[in-house]
Design a protein around this motif. Sequence first.
Motif, short mmCIF file in Angstrom:
data_model
loop_
_atom_site.label_atom_id
_atom_site.label_comp_id
_atom_site.label_asym_id
_atom_site.label_seq_id
_atom_site.Cartn_x
_atom_site.Cartn_y
_atom_site.Cartn_z
N SER A 62 0.80 -1.22 0.00
CA SER A 62 0.00 0.00 0.00
C SER A 62 0.84 1.27 0.00
O SER A 62 0.33 2.35 -0.30
N ALA A 63 2.12 1.17 0.34
CA ALA A 63 2.98 2.36 0.38
C ALA A 63 3.44 2.78 -1.02
O ALA A 63 4.01 3.86 -1.19
N VAL A 64 3.19 1.95 -2.01
CA VAL A 64 3.62 2.24 -3.39
C VAL A 64 2.73 3.33 -3.99
O VAL A 64 1.51 3.28 -3.89
N GLY A 65 3.36 4.32 -4.63
CA GLY A 65 2.62 5.37 -5.29
C GLY A 65 2.32 5.03 -6.74
O GLY A 65 2.89 4.08 -7.29
N ILE A 66 1.44 5.80 -7.34
CA ILE A 66 1.09 5.61 -8.76
C ILE A 66 1.03 6.99 -9.42
O ILE A 66 0.36 7.89 -8.90
N THR A 67 1.71 7.12 -10.54
CA THR A 67 1.67 8.37 -11.29
C THR A 67 1.63 8.07 -12.78
O THR A 67 1.86 6.92 -13.18
N SER A 68 1.32 9.06 -13.59
CA SER A 68 1.25 8.86 -15.04
C SER A 68 2.45 9.49 -15.72
O SER A 68 3.02 10.47 -15.23
N VAL A 69 2.84 8.90 -16.83
CA VAL A 69 3.96 9.40 -17.62
C VAL A 69 3.53 9.46 -19.08
O VAL A 69 2.59 8.77 -19.50
N ALA A 70 4.21 10.27 -19.85
CA ALA A 70 3.89 10.40 -21.27
C ALA A 70 4.40 9.19 -22.05
O ALA A 70 5.26 8.45 -21.59
N GLY A 71 3.85 9.00 -23.25
CA GLY A 71 4.34 7.95 -24.14
C GLY A 71 3.39 6.77 -24.22
O GLY A 71 2.43 6.65 -23.45
#
Length: 228
Positions: A62-71
């Motif tokens: 649960s400590a893992v983050g999530i983000t978006s990247v281009a491509g």
Amino acid sequence: MVRYGYGFDYAYLLIIIVSVALGALAQAYIRSAYKKWSHVGATMGKTGAQVAREMLDAQGASAVGITSVAGHLTDYYDPRDNCLHLSQENFGGGSVASVAVACHEAGHAVQTAHGYAFGRIRTALVPVVNFTQRAWSVLFLLGIVMNFSGLTSLAIVCFAFSVLFQIVTLPVEIDASRRAVRYLSTVGGGIDERGARSVLTAAALTYVAAALISVMQLVYLLARSNRR
């Protein structure tokens, strides 16, 4: 005419042709599978990021983050910042393909959280391979120019680390896909499981192709070294 030193010969030309063909076929397969399942909505009715979040929370990461990247298909998990970096189409998309890829990356995070052995080995090899990948070709060329077999042998040893890295990567990727498919089989429908298995199998074949190409190149270098 075939050259029997380290020159460009027919054997190396064959390796190049096979490598290009394998790489192209593997990439075509993953593009085809991803395209097919990107048009099929996942039964959960959630985005890739949302399903990945639920998988992480359910499996002790649960400590893992999530983000978006281009491509396009630029998704990866980075243990340095403990974060999933999902391409925009998979971060916000709700297709079977998007969910499968997002959960695959979540699988890598779960591996780290649980201390997966091959994952630890792969991580330990990263700084070594980063150096040897840059060094081996320089050492190899210097060995040829200077006619110094010691340098060419050292270059081959350096290249062997890259091959080892490719081989160790295979179980890491396969295990992450297995975790993703198993999770989706419990929270989704049969179509989610089938689609995820199709997409992630195609993705795994790209790593198989890369490993096979590296092994062929290493065998070639060893054969040339022994012949010389």
